[in-house]
Scaffold this active site. Structure first.
Site, mmCIF file in Angstrom:
data_model
loop_
_atom_site.group_PDB
_atom_site.id
_atom_site.type_symbol
_atom_site.label_atom_id
_atom_site.label_comp_id
_atom_site.label_asym_id
_atom_site.label_seq_id
_atom_site.Cartn_x
_atom_site.Cartn_y
_atom_site.Cartn_z
ATOM 1 N N HIS A 57 3.523 -3.610 6.995
ATOM 2 C CA HIS A 57 2.052 -2.596 5.968
ATOM 3 C C HIS A 57 2.015 -2.011 7.638
ATOM 4 C CE1 HIS A 57 -0.691 -4.560 3.200
ATOM 5 N NE2 HIS A 57 0.741 -5.823 3.167
ATOM 6 N N HIS B 1 0.838 -1.256 -0.347
ATOM 7 C CA HIS B 1 0.222 0.228 -0.174
ATOM 8 C C HIS B 1 1.202 1.455 -0.063
ATOM 9 C CE1 HIS B 1 -3.196 -2.374 1.867
ATOM 10 N NE2 HIS B 1 -3.342 -2.703 0.436
ATOM 11 N N GLU C 95 2.206 -5.308 10.335
ATOM 12 C CA GLU C 95 1.261 -3.746 10.439
ATOM 13 C C GLU C 95 2.279 -3.569 11.649
ATOM 14 O OE1 GLU C 95 -0.975 -2.628 8.788
ATOM 15 O OE2 GLU C 95 -2.063 -4.593 8.287
#
Length: 457
Positions: free
Chosen positions: A216, A86, A308
């Site tokens: 991420h 992303h 994450e």
């Protein structure tokens, strides 16, 4: 080589030869320069290559670390890190640049832990899977007014919802019978995915990856498969839809290795959310379809988790050093996890390597296969297992093996041709079969036995 026990080596040692990557955000051109700089500083153990281009033509660069870069050594596992899938989640990108410089620097410093890791492992680092999205996000910088600006690629597609959906196929097979590994892709898959996704799929199909992490931001937790819920539930206030893989205990352990080596992930409370031990099953958190970590597990031999890493998707520059120090040991420990379980060669009666042989573990409904050189890798936790190797046209062979905590157990299989049926069988290059042979460098010869019996300390 000096005897320096890795347990007492500080992981961050400044080298007089290597200019450290500075703690700042790197735009695309700067990222490329940094990768070339690291490669030029450690040319004997690195290879810089690209796996394709983004929508806007930016190369997807990978930096490889190995004592024989560009060559797969039989019984040496392949591992990868993927960052910036992303575009607006940028910490992974910066951590991977720092990691690249760190591996180069510590190898030159003769850090025994890093020497052994690079000698026994082939490491591939893709800092940015979505360079186009990053450039959009970087134009705004940390003071983002739009939380999702730059998340998608230049075609507006979320790359972590863009892989072929193999979960539905697997869930059906689990109930009705069918393959549990290397699930086939639809014939038109190339036309259904984005250029960046297509490049990554072709990459992971071309190398026999064993372990992977995908980075991420927006939370602090180690997420493991499956991401797609059996119940087709989506994010909500209650996490009740756990969707475990057949390797659930192993995946939880891999996630905990990262979370407990991380500076604060294991504490659980982060970013206003709580995850026990700093880990979560993906679908239990929220269900997503066509994600990359599920695809790795269902289509290849690779076990991937999603990391994450920061509450802020685009942390401020002054926070990058703290984040690096919080993640550094976890990044190294996770790479070392590729050296557990079992590995070995699958051979025929004439000691030819067999590719595509299926390795099954009783009680775990997920198989792996031998690679093009005849070697296989099966991550397992310590314990005793019944393991079977089989290939078309050969009698299967089953052995009982005990896996310890100190490194991989080597289990070779020599299969006899079946007397009742004769099938064509693939033989891997090598051992008289042709293909690219490793050309050892006389200055750095290794005993082949070391590949069979050791892993990182």
């Amino acid at each position: 080589m000096p005897d320096l026990p890795s347990a007492f080596l500080p992981l961050l040692l400044l080298s007089k030869f290597v200019t450290p990557v500075t703690f700042r955000h790197h735009r695309y051109d700067d990222l490329v320069r940094t990768l070339y700089k690291v490669h030029n500083q450690c040319p004997d153990i690195t290879r810089l290559y690209n796996i394709g281009r983004s929508v806007k033509g930016r190369y997807l660069y990978v930096l490889e670390f190995s004592d024989y870069p560009g060559i797969h050594e039989p019984l040496e596992p392949e591992v990868k890190y993927v960052g910036n899938m992303h575009g607006n989640e940028v910490l992974g990108r910066e951590l991977l640049l720092q990691l690249s410089e760190f591996l180069c620097e510590e190898f030159r410093n003769r850090n025994q832990r890093i020497l052994r890791l690079i000698q026994d492992t082939r490491i591939h680092i893709l800092p940015s899977m979505n360079p186009d999205g990053y450039e959009v996000a970087a134009a705004q910088g940390p003071n983002m007014s739009g939380y999702l600006v730059g998340r998608n690629n230049a075609n507006g597609v979320d790359l972590n919802r863009n892989f072929p959906d193999l979960n539905t196929y697997f869930y059906y097979n689990s109930k009705n019978g069918g393959p549990n590994h290397h699930l086939p892709l639809p014939d038109n898959w190339k036309s259904q995915v984005e250029p960046e996704t297509r490049a990554v799929i072709q990459w992971i199909r071309s190398l026999n990856f064993v372990l992977s992490a995908n980075m991420h931001g927006g939370a602090v937790v180690a997420n493991y498969p499956y991401d797609k819920s059996l119940e087709h539930r989506f994010r909500g206030p209650h996490r009740t839809s756990n969707s475990p893989t057949p390797d659930d205990e192993l995946f939880q352990t891999l996630a905990k290795v990262y979370s407990y080596a991380h500076g604060w992930m294991h504490q659980g409370w982060n970013c206003g959310d709580y995850f026990p031990d700093g880990i979560t099953n993906g679908a239990s958190w929220y269900s997503l379809s066509k994600g990359m970590q599920d695809f790795n597990y269902l289509h290849t031999n690779c076990f991937e988790i999603t990391l994450e890493l920061s509450c802020d998707k685009f942390p401020r520059q002054e926070e990058l050093q703290r984040e690096w120090l919080g993640n550094r040991e976890a990044l190294i420990q996770f790479l070392e996890q590729v050296h557990q379980g079992i590995k070995g060669m699958v051979l025929d009666e004439n000691s030819n390597n067999l590719t595509g042989a299926v390795i099954s573990v009783t009680g775990i409904n997920h198989d792996v296969t031998s690679g093009e050189h005849g070697d296989y890798f099966r991550l397992l936790l310590p314990g005793t297992y019944s393991v079977t190797a089989k290939a078309p046209g050969y009698d299967p062979k089953t052995v009982t093996v005990t896996v310890g905590p100190a490194g991989p157990t080597v289990v070779d299989f020599q299969l006899k041709r079946s007397s009742s049926q004769v099938y064509p069988v693939q033989r891997a290059p090598g051992r008289g079969q042709g293909g690219r042979a490793k050309q050892p460098r006389t200055s750095r010869k290794k005993d082949p036995a070391t590949k069979r019996h050791r892993g990182p300390a």
